[in-house]
Design an enzyme around this catalytic site. Sequence first.
Site, PDB file in Angstrom:
ATOM      1  CB  THR A  79       5.479  -4.910   2.512  1.00  0.00           C
ATOM      2  OG1 THR A  79       5.691  -5.142   3.919  1.00  0.00           O
ATOM      3  CG2 THR A  79       6.638  -4.125   1.949  1.00  0.00           C
ATOM      4  NE  ARG A  80       0.967  -3.306   7.772  1.00  0.00           N
ATOM      5  CZ  ARG A  80       0.177  -2.263   8.007  1.00  0.00           C
ATOM      6  NH1 ARG A  80      -1.043  -2.247   7.490  1.00  0.00           N
ATOM      7  NH2 ARG A  80       0.566  -1.250   8.746  1.00  0.00           N
ATOM      8  CG  LEU A  81      -4.164  -5.462   0.984  1.00  0.00           C
ATOM      9  CD1 LEU A  81      -5.480  -6.188   0.773  1.00  0.00           C
ATOM     10  CD2 LEU A  81      -3.935  -4.457  -0.133  1.00  0.00           C
ATOM     11  CB  THR A  85      -0.912   0.022   1.239  1.00  0.00           C
ATOM     12  OG1 THR A  85      -1.661  -1.193   1.286  1.00  0.00           O
ATOM     13  CG2 THR A  85      -1.877   1.186   1.168  1.00  0.00           C
TER      14      THR A  85
END
Length: 368
Positions: free
Chosen positions: A22-24, A4
Amino acid sequence: GAGTVEFLISPDGRPHFLEMNTRLQVEHPVTEAVFGIDLVALQLRVAEGEPLEATPPHPQGHAVEARLYAEDPATDWTPQTGTLHRLSVPAGVRLDTGYTDGDDIGVHYDPMLAKVVAHAPTRAEAVRKLAGALDRATVHGPLTNRALLVNSLRHKEFTTAHMDTGFYDRHLPELTASTPDPHAPLAAALADAHGRSRFGGAWRNVPSQPQVKRYATGDTEYEVQYRHTREGLSTDGVRVVHADAGLVVLEVDGVQRKFEVARYGTDQVYVNTTTLTALSRFPDPAAQLAPGSLLAPMPGTVVRVAEGLAVGAVVSAGQPLFWLEAMKMEHRITAPVTGTLTALHAAPGRQVEVGVLLAVVEVSQEDR
């Protein structure tokens, strides 16, 4: 996987990078609404070895997300606990939640109850749609930031997109100020009276004293009166059009108003967006607390007591006395007045439930 990336867009259209994860993130439904995609499904496809489309979809309209929290913004954002009796929002907006009716809001997790997302052709429409949905939402349970969200979405600085990071520093008191509906206690009393036997419910064929019920919301108490008559329930100044256990319709100054009523346990009553506590006609004297009593605002663990604090100590108003850990946060409990500590039940490591007496500070004689 997927990451994101957050940007701020300046008025001339230039993007300004904020951060990359490095993730939603919790705001990912906004992207899904605007682009008409399912980011989680795309993650799974990538994990299975499938490629993404060569070009991204085109954005359509605007989306706004609000986070509904079990917290009290007016008292230092204190997390709230208890049973979530009912949570629903009107059709037309997206509701993401991990809770169902009847779930317990405990102390071991973040107090976010749900994310509510509105999508519309323009930002102004999306903001109005979200504010309206939150205003009409049914939230029965612990205190939430729902009123703060609605008031924020309708504030001029927000609607014109001129807010900044000092928005709540400037406006929090006015955004958290609540004005209970003055007719909500009457609606609660009439709903409670519905279904009672006329002969067992104080009806008589000659004029008599009205039935009296008392309710509280926050620090305000209300006393309402009504009568059982041959024609049904009646009250002075307001015409009762309809009354049953879940819905009361009153005619106020020629205008009919609907009140949806829900009751849980012996004293919790919700009338539209107003939360009431039904007060007993015969209060228990043992339940009365001494002035200056400090109660646990939530279940948690006492992690620290102020150094040297003991019964007999003189403390100042606002002085931190001990610290309570709950919902991954540490909360200071401060002296409500300047005075002498006459009781101390808090001790490091002690687990307490909401409402447990932690200490008593007796106000100084010269301050009385």
